[in-house]
Design a protein around this motif. Structure first.
Motif, PDB file in Angstrom:
ATOM      1  N   LEU A 181       0.828  -1.212   0.000  1.00 39.49           N
ATOM      2  CA  LEU A 181       0.000   0.000   0.000  1.00 39.49           C
ATOM      3  C   LEU A 181       0.862   1.262   0.000  1.00 39.49           C
ATOM      4  CD1 LEU A 181      -2.472  -1.073   2.865  1.00 39.49           C
ATOM      5  CD2 LEU A 181      -2.646  -1.559   0.396  1.00 39.49           C
ATOM      6  N   LEU A 182       0.320   2.328  -0.556  1.00 40.63           N
ATOM      7  CA  LEU A 182       0.943   3.652  -0.488  1.00 40.63           C
ATOM      8  C   LEU A 182      -0.160   4.660  -0.194  1.00 40.63           C
ATOM      9  CD1 LEU A 182       3.618   5.428  -1.249  1.00 40.63           C
ATOM     10  CD2 LEU A 182       2.352   5.890  -3.334  1.00 40.63           C
ATOM     11  N   THR A 183       0.052   5.482   0.827  1.00 42.50           N
ATOM     12  CA  THR A 183      -0.961   6.478   1.188  1.00 42.50           C
ATOM     13  C   THR A 183      -0.321   7.858   1.241  1.00 42.50           C
ATOM     14  OG1 THR A 183      -0.569   6.143   3.556  1.00 42.50           O
ATOM     15  CG2 THR A 183      -2.335   4.841   2.554  1.00 42.50           C
ATOM     16  N   VAL A 184      -1.139   8.884   1.065  1.00 44.43           N
ATOM     17  CA  VAL A 184      -0.639  10.264   1.104  1.00 44.43           C
ATOM     18  C   VAL A 184      -1.574  11.126   1.945  1.00 44.43           C
ATOM     19  CG1 VAL A 184       0.431  10.069  -1.184  1.00 44.43           C
ATOM     20  CG2 VAL A 184      -1.899  10.966  -0.992  1.00 44.43           C
ATOM     21  N   ALA A 191      -1.348  11.036   6.442  1.00 46.12           N
ATOM     22  CA  ALA A 191      -0.825   9.968   5.570  1.00 46.12           C
ATOM     23  C   ALA A 191      -0.620   8.673   6.360  1.00 46.12           C
ATOM     24  CB  ALA A 191       0.488  10.407   4.930  1.00 46.12           C
ATOM     25  N   VAL A 192      -0.105   8.813   7.583  1.00 50.90           N
ATOM     26  CA  VAL A 192       0.193   7.630   8.392  1.00 50.90           C
ATOM     27  C   VAL A 192      -1.093   7.003   8.916  1.00 50.90           C
ATOM     28  CG1 VAL A 192       1.329   6.864  10.519  1.00 50.90           C
ATOM     29  CG2 VAL A 192       2.541   8.331   8.899  1.00 50.90           C
ATOM     30  N   TRP A 193      -2.052   7.842   9.294  1.00 48.95           N
ATOM     31  CA  TRP A 193      -3.335   7.278   9.713  1.00 48.95           C
ATOM     32  C   TRP A 193      -3.984   6.493   8.582  1.00 48.95           C
ATOM     33  CZ3 TRP A 193      -5.980   5.182  13.238  1.00 48.95           C
ATOM     34  CH2 TRP A 193      -7.316   4.841  12.977  1.00 48.95           C
ATOM     35  N   TRP A 194      -3.970   7.054   7.366  1.00 49.66           N
ATOM     36  CA  TRP A 194      -4.580   6.320   6.223  1.00 49.66           C
ATOM     37  C   TRP A 194      -3.872   4.992   6.018  1.00 49.66           C
ATOM     38  CZ3 TRP A 194      -8.697   8.506   6.663  1.00 49.66           C
ATOM     39  CH2 TRP A 194      -8.979   9.842   6.388  1.00 49.66           C
ATOM     40  N   PHE A 195      -2.547   4.979   6.218  1.00 51.84           N
ATOM     41  CA  PHE A 195      -1.836   3.716   6.024  1.00 51.84           C
ATOM     42  C   PHE A 195      -2.295   2.683   7.051  1.00 51.84           C
ATOM     43  CE2 PHE A 195       1.175   0.394   5.970  1.00 51.84           C
ATOM     44  CZ  PHE A 195       1.576   0.312   4.649  1.00 51.84           C
ATOM     45  N   ILE A 196      -2.325   3.099   8.310  1.00 48.47           N
ATOM     46  CA  ILE A 196      -2.679   2.159   9.387  1.00 48.47           C
ATOM     47  C   ILE A 196      -4.103   1.635   9.202  1.00 48.47           C
ATOM     48  CG2 ILE A 196      -3.155   2.016  11.884  1.00 48.47           C
ATOM     49  CD1 ILE A 196      -0.768   4.060  12.207  1.00 48.47           C
ATOM     50  N   THR A 197      -5.030   2.525   8.918  1.00 48.70           N
ATOM     51  CA  THR A 197      -6.427   2.081   8.809  1.00 48.70           C
ATOM     52  C   THR A 197      -6.661   1.326   7.494  1.00 48.70           C
ATOM     53  OG1 THR A 197      -8.734   2.752   9.131  1.00 48.70           O
ATOM     54  CG2 THR A 197      -7.375   4.251   7.841  1.00 48.70           C
ATOM     55  N   MET A 198      -5.904   1.639   6.451  1.00 50.29           N
ATOM     56  CA  MET A 198      -6.052   0.891   5.202  1.00 50.29           C
ATOM     57  C   MET A 198      -5.528  -0.536   5.359  1.00 50.29           C
ATOM     58  SD  MET A 198      -4.795   1.924   1.375  1.00 50.29           S
ATOM     59  CE  MET A 198      -5.827   1.456  -0.028  1.00 50.29           C
ATOM     60  N   GLU A 199      -4.404  -0.661   6.060  1.00 52.09           N
ATOM     61  CA  GLU A 199      -3.870  -1.999   6.345  1.00 52.09           C
ATOM     62  C   GLU A 199      -4.923  -2.834   7.080  1.00 52.09           C
ATOM     63  OE1 GLU A 199      -1.341  -3.898   5.851  1.00 52.09           O
ATOM     64  OE2 GLU A 199      -1.109  -5.207   7.586  1.00 52.09           O
ATOM     65  N   SER A 231     -12.204  12.473   5.534  1.00 57.07           N
ATOM     66  CA  SER A 231     -11.740  13.841   5.258  1.00 57.07           C
ATOM     67  C   SER A 231     -10.317  14.055   5.774  1.00 57.07           C
ATOM     68  CB  SER A 231     -12.677  14.852   5.923  1.00 57.07           C
ATOM     69  OG  SER A 231     -12.536  14.771   7.328  1.00 57.07           O
ATOM     70  N   HIS A 232      -9.691  15.129   5.296  1.00 57.66           N
ATOM     71  CA  HIS A 232      -8.333  15.459   5.762  1.00 57.66           C
ATOM     72  C   HIS A 232      -8.312  15.637   7.284  1.00 57.66           C
ATOM     73  CE1 HIS A 232      -6.926  15.854   1.674  1.00 57.66           C
ATOM     74  NE2 HIS A 232      -7.857  16.749   1.408  1.00 57.66           N
ATOM     75  N   VAL A 233      -9.308  16.350   7.793  1.00 59.41           N
ATOM     76  CA  VAL A 233      -9.362  16.608   9.239  1.00 59.41           C
ATOM     77  C   VAL A 233      -9.570  15.309  10.003  1.00 59.41           C
ATOM     78  CG1 VAL A 233     -10.709  17.696  11.080  1.00 59.41           C
ATOM     79  CG2 VAL A 233     -10.117  18.997   9.036  1.00 59.41           C
ATOM     80  N   SER A 234     -10.428  14.448   9.479  1.00 57.23           N
ATOM     81  CA  SER A 234     -10.681  13.175  10.139  1.00 57.23           C
ATOM     82  C   SER A 234      -9.403  12.336  10.223  1.00 57.23           C
ATOM     83  CB  SER A 234     -11.771  12.419   9.384  1.00 57.23           C
ATOM     84  OG  SER A 234     -12.011  11.187  10.001  1.00 57.23           O
ATOM     85  N   GLY A 235      -8.636  12.343   9.149  1.00 61.52           N
ATOM     86  CA  GLY A 235      -7.379  11.601   9.146  1.00 61.52           C
ATOM     87  C   GLY A 235      -6.413  12.154  10.171  1.00 61.52           C
ATOM     88  N   TYR A 236      -6.333  13.482  10.232  1.00 59.86           N
ATOM     89  CA  TYR A 236      -5.446  14.141  11.195  1.00 59.86           C
ATOM     90  C   TYR A 236      -5.868  13.816  12.628  1.00 59.86           C
ATOM     91  CZ  TYR A 236      -3.187  17.781  13.897  1.00 59.86           C
ATOM     92  OH  TYR A 236      -2.459  18.440  14.858  1.00 59.86           O
ATOM     93  N   VAL A 237      -7.147  13.951  12.894  1.00 61.95           N
ATOM     94  CA  VAL A 237      -7.674  13.730  14.248  1.00 61.95           C
ATOM     95  C   VAL A 237      -7.448  12.282  14.700  1.00 61.95           C
ATOM     96  CG1 VAL A 237      -9.822  13.584  15.587  1.00 61.95           C
ATOM     97  CG2 VAL A 237      -9.368  15.592  14.177  1.00 61.95           C
ATOM     98  N   SER A 238      -7.685  11.359  13.795  1.00 61.16           N
ATOM     99  CA  SER A 238      -7.585   9.939  14.153  1.00 61.16           C
ATOM    100  C   SER A 238      -6.171   9.542  14.563  1.00 61.16           C
ATOM    101  CB  SER A 238      -8.043   9.070  12.979  1.00 61.16           C
ATOM    102  OG  SER A 238      -9.389   9.332  12.680  1.00 61.16           O
ATOM    103  N   PHE A 239      -5.179  10.276  14.079  1.00 64.22           N
ATOM    104  CA  PHE A 239      -3.783   9.962  14.372  1.00 64.22           C
ATOM    105  C   PHE A 239      -3.377  10.405  15.787  1.00 64.22           C
ATOM    106  CE2 PHE A 239       0.769  11.258  14.257  1.00 64.22           C
ATOM    107  CZ  PHE A 239       1.352  10.070  13.841  1.00 64.22           C
ATOM    108  N   GLN A 240      -4.077  11.394  16.339  1.00 61.26           N
ATOM    109  CA  GLN A 240      -3.585  12.040  17.569  1.00 61.26           C
ATOM    110  C   GLN A 240      -3.453  11.097  18.775  1.00 61.26           C
ATOM    111  OE1 GLN A 240      -2.097  14.857  16.932  1.00 61.26           O
ATOM    112  NE2 GLN A 240      -2.943  14.547  14.882  1.00 61.26           N
TER     113      GLN A 240
END
Ligand SMILES: [Zn+2]
Length: 255
Positions: A181-184, A191-199, A231-240
């Motif tokens: 996988l590759l996420t941005v 980007a890192v949250w999308w990677f973790i949740t996509m995995e 959303s971008h914000v959702s991805g950011y928030v989920s990482f915190q």
């Protein structure tokens, strides 16, 4: 999502480019610790990059051959558009440069990109299929990821990286067939949250299909859910919460 987590949804602002650079490097180093914790490391494969806030054709990346679990802020290296290491004294992974330089070039909006040979991502990639909207979490990728439907060997040349960037298009993720996988994202966090949740979405679909025939979320509901969890914000928030946990547990990451 934003309404549920108002305090976390404020993206940071910076007084100087130095502050912003340090912030990005701290998020990046912590993300490698998380990748290590999740078991996304395999030999020397895998890279996360963040664009330099000042020299926007340069990016920060992990030093070649260092275990993700050991990476500190001071270990990160900076690479320019020719692949030369301009800060730090380690080598850059050639595949990291070939893929990420072209993704960053193709997508000026992208601040960070993440890739590894995580087990469920690469297993799913072997099927040559997009993920289906079978869970609320998987809807983050509904109509927002692509398939790079080709495999020709380790990505070492820029033309191949360019083709991956083209396949990614304006999406948040691309499945590299027979690879992983590759996420941005607009931040390392995202980007890192999308990677973790996509995995994990790959894992969930593999499990569900091994057990039976998953029920798909209908298009209208999947589109609505995508706007909520994707959303971008959702991805950011989920990482915190992950960032808070790893940095409390491993404060030497800031060294
Ligand atoms: Zn790879």
């Amino acid at each position: 999502m934003t309404a549920l987590l108002p305090d976390l949804a404020h993206l940071p602002t910076f007084d100087s480019v130095e502050d912003e650079r340090l912030h990005r490097k701290q998020r990046l180093a912590a993300s490698f610790r998380l990748f290590g914790k999740f078991g996304f490391d395999e030999g020397v494969a895998g890279h996360i990059t963040v664009r330099d806030p000042e020299h926007t054709d340069r990016f920060w990346v992990n030093p070649f051959g260092m275990n993700f679990k050991h990476i500190r802020v001071s270990d990160l290296i900076c690479v320019d558009h020719t692949g030369a290491v301009v800060e730090g004294d380690a080598m850059v992974n050639r595949a990291a440069f070939a893929i990420h330089s072209q993704v960053h070039a193709a997508r000026p909006d992208v601040v960070a990109a993440a890739h590894s040979h995580s087990i469920y991502g690469k297993s799913w990639s072997a099927l040559g299929r997009l993920l289906d909207p079978i869970t609320q979490d998987a809807c983050a990728f509904f109509e927002d990821h692509a398939l790079f439907d080709d495999y020709t060997g380790v990505v070492l040349d820029l033309e191949e990286g360019k083709r991956i960037g083209h396949a990614l298009g304006d999406h948040k993720a691309v499945i590299l067939r027979n690879h992983g996988l590759l996420t941005v994202g607009h931040s390392v966090d995202e980007a890192v949250w999308w990677f973790i949740t996509m995995e994990r979405s790959c894992q969930a679909q593999l499990l569900a299909e091994a057990a039976g025939t998953p029920v798909l979320i209908e298009e209208e509901a999947a589109t609505l859910t995508a706007s909520q969890v994707g959303s971008h914000v959702s991805g950011y928030v989920s990482f915190q919460p992950l960032y808070a946990k790893i940095t409390r547990e491993q404060p030497d990451v800031f060294d």
